[in-house]
Design a protein around this motif. Sequence first.
Motif, PDB file in Angstrom:
ATOM      1  N   THR A 584       7.165   2.904  -1.334  1.00 48.56           N
ATOM      2  CA  THR A 584       5.638   2.824  -1.768  1.00 48.56           C
ATOM      3  C   THR A 584       5.915   2.374  -3.014  1.00 48.56           C
ATOM      4  OG1 THR A 584       5.170   4.914  -0.723  1.00 48.56           O
ATOM      5  CG2 THR A 584       3.765   4.051  -2.336  1.00 48.56           C
ATOM      6  N   THR A 585       4.945   1.325  -3.529  1.00 50.79           N
ATOM      7  CA  THR A 585       4.737   0.456  -4.639  1.00 50.79           C
ATOM      8  C   THR A 585       4.076   1.312  -5.582  1.00 50.79           C
ATOM      9  OG1 THR A 585       3.272  -0.646  -4.190  1.00 50.79           O
ATOM     10  CG2 THR A 585       5.124  -1.577  -3.359  1.00 50.79           C
ATOM     11  N   SER A 586       4.259   0.947  -6.680  1.00 51.87           N
ATOM     12  CA  SER A 586       3.486   1.608  -8.133  1.00 51.87           C
ATOM     13  C   SER A 586       2.095   1.568  -7.761  1.00 51.87           C
ATOM     14  CB  SER A 586       3.791   0.947  -9.359  1.00 51.87           C
ATOM     15  OG  SER A 586       3.560  -0.330  -9.307  1.00 51.87           O
ATOM     16  N   ARG A 589       0.919   0.518  -2.458  1.00 50.05           N
ATOM     17  CA  ARG A 589       1.210   0.024  -1.092  1.00 50.05           C
ATOM     18  C   ARG A 589       2.424   0.232  -0.431  1.00 50.05           C
ATOM     19  NH1 ARG A 589       3.377  -5.113   0.519  1.00 50.05           N
ATOM     20  NH2 ARG A 589       4.162  -5.500  -1.528  1.00 50.05           N
ATOM     21  N   LEU A 591       5.245  -0.412   1.805  1.00 48.85           N
ATOM     22  CA  LEU A 591       6.330  -1.309   2.427  1.00 48.85           C
ATOM     23  C   LEU A 591       7.007  -1.452   3.661  1.00 48.85           C
ATOM     24  CD1 LEU A 591       8.185  -2.244  -1.123  1.00 48.85           C
ATOM     25  CD2 LEU A 591       6.017  -3.044  -0.223  1.00 48.85           C
ATOM     26  N   ASP A 595       9.254  -6.409   4.521  1.00 46.96           N
ATOM     27  CA  ASP A 595       9.409  -6.608   3.180  1.00 46.96           C
ATOM     28  C   ASP A 595      10.703  -6.205   2.550  1.00 46.96           C
ATOM     29  OD1 ASP A 595       6.529  -7.305   2.901  1.00 46.96           O
ATOM     30  OD2 ASP A 595       6.015  -5.040   3.367  1.00 46.96           O
TER      31      ASP A 595
END
Length: 803
Positions: A584-586, A589, A591, A595
């Motif tokens: 999970t991105t900051s 989102r 991934l 990715d």
Amino acid sequence: MADSPKLLFIDSYDSFSQNIVALLSDSIQADIEIIQNDDERFITEHGSIRHDHFRIFLQSFDAIVAGPGPGNPTKSADVGLITALWDLPHQSLLPVLGICLGFQSLGFHFGANVRRLTHPRHGIIQNVAHTKEDIFKGVENVQATQYHSLHVDLGCTNSTWIPLETCPSLLPLAWILDDAENGAILMALKHMKKPFWGVQYHPESICTNPEGGKIISNWWWEAKAWNESNRRRRIDSPMSFSPLEQPAPDIPDDLGEGSLLLPLSIPVNGKPSTFHISSSAYSKSLDQCGWTVQTACQALEASDRELIVLESSNTKVLTGKYSIIGLILDDTIRIHYFAASHMLQIRDGQDHTIFECVVDDAWAYFREFMKNIQVSIVDAGAVPFSGGLMGFISYEAGLDTIGITPSSSPDGQPPSDIAFAFVTRSVVFDHTQKRIVVQSIGAEDEDWVRKTSALLSSMDSDTASPSFMTPAPTVSVQYSPDPKEYCDKVKSCQEEIRAGNSYELCLTDRQILEFDGSCSNDNLPWTLYKQGAFHNPAPFSAYIRLGPLDRGFNILSFSPEKFLSWNREGTCEMRPIKGTLKKTTSDGRRLTCADAEDFFQSPKERAENLMIVDLIRHDLHGALGAGNVEVTKLMGVEEYETVYQLVSVIEGKFKQRTMMAEAVSSSPTDTRPLLAIPSRRLREESLQPRTQRAASGVDVLACSLPPGSMTGAPKKRSCELLQSIEGNQPRGIYSGVLGYMDVGGGGAFSVVIRSAYRWDGDAARWHIGAGGAVTTLSGPEDEYAEMVAKREAALLMFKAIKR
């Protein structure tokens, strides 16, 4: 000249040397003797070289390979004996191939400068342009792996194929021409008049293509031709240069010169009782029927006492197919080892020391221990663990195996560096077959197997459903790394790399948490373990509780990384993880695996993994020899609960020791001694070359510590640097390994990461370690963020679960 060439390899304490030796063995079928560049037979106590002795010693070889290593060739302490090669008088000359540090030493000695690269090249693969002559004759396109921060500067700004006035005796043979950051980099040269060659790149690396490795056989043809044209033949040395003798281990006087085994009588409930094990395992298989490892532990009332659990709870990967519950009994033997004092202790079920001695090599004891307690496994399809040693090996115990004195342990560090319990009763979950195996190697223990199987068959698994702590107890942070200080340590690592002292450094730090007094400490570790397994299921989770309440310890680990396993058929496997991406991105989102594949194409991520793969190949080649090591998976992406990771798989094959005849007897039980004490005869055997003694899983384990994914490369120099950069703070269990050695001949260990541990003598404090691999491509702030992300995965166990 004899058909089989005899080569000398001078090792500068590099972590790829055994790969070069294997390449030499495979390419030219050579007999190879390895010495260190500071061999005490040829260097005085004041550091000067005994040239006469060294030259006499060299007469018995056809050629020499001066290998890679950390450091700078301008420093005599870093190259040692290698410098003596370049000044050999004509009558003592013999062919030499220098690789990396050896290449740089050759260039420096004959007039070149050695300078820092603008951007070091570690684990970087580039095309090499060459002359197609000499050692490159018949060689096509070379893609070569580089591991160097320094380079040989001939005094020109561009590539040249002729000798220069500054270095008239050196002929360039190969260059890297497409490096936009560093310009042209010299990759190979030869001496115009003497039989000296050198290459900067690593022909032995798994990512150097076969064309790049052809220079080894080509060099040998050139070397052999020089020997023949100069009528040079190797001769046996008239002087004795046998390896330095090691002192024999201290043996208690009452054992006698030839004694090998110490029989133990174990007091149970205050009464002496001879310990018995069965010559074969009793076992019963039943359907899993909804049982989990945790509910089974609670049904067996094992979770509130000493216990070892190795649990696979991640269904997305197939590396952990089995879970093992090791039950600790009133008469369970424990083996402890203290790295600083080299003290080995045997303790009884009440944790009383019943035997202790100072040992020169703890692994000789474990090797003989496992050899003498092998049990017949009748079922060829049996689970991999039937009984045996279960426990941990600390990072400091790993340092001990490579000759580094461990840092002194402050309060809160483990009272021992190795701790194993000899487990006779166990319950194994086979997750692929959905079955449970109840088993014992205890003497006349069939009744327990029947009763326990009946209990698990008749009891409703729902009645033992796990419970969790709600609300969470108050936790205070006693220590946490300061972001700026951690970033400064990253920069210190990078400076050491730029100076040529390491290729990669695995920097770590710790956080210390303390619970308030409002929660019961008796069940807290087990509750925390269940919470951690819920939040962060992993293929190599572990719960260990050993020792009485006032002087025991707890380890909670949720590791995604298998360190080493070996089966009963003689195949071992290592699975280093180097490269981590949060799912999970900051900005929230999620991934995908695609990715992650794109992310792990970056040179930094792949370089980190490649360096550890080559290091592990070196470790396995050192134990198993040439032709027995294979990379079966190179930098593949694997998915875990919270992260994607870059994983490689390296396999090795060894011939298992023949099981002792007395281990399979007609009697259902044996009175079996539980500790092997090496005699002087055994010590002499252990000093023989590995090719003369069949390797065992214990040998591979000892050769591979500490885990390369937690050190960097070259391993020894990197560990020494990390000790200093990390403030001489012992890592303890973190960065060590835990697992089992099976009486049937197998074994498996995981790396202790994503973990927390606690010692009873350290109040209510829990230690959580985390870190990451630092290269010159690292960003200090990025490294700090990666360390925090890994630490957060372990901290999930401290969050309450609301049901």
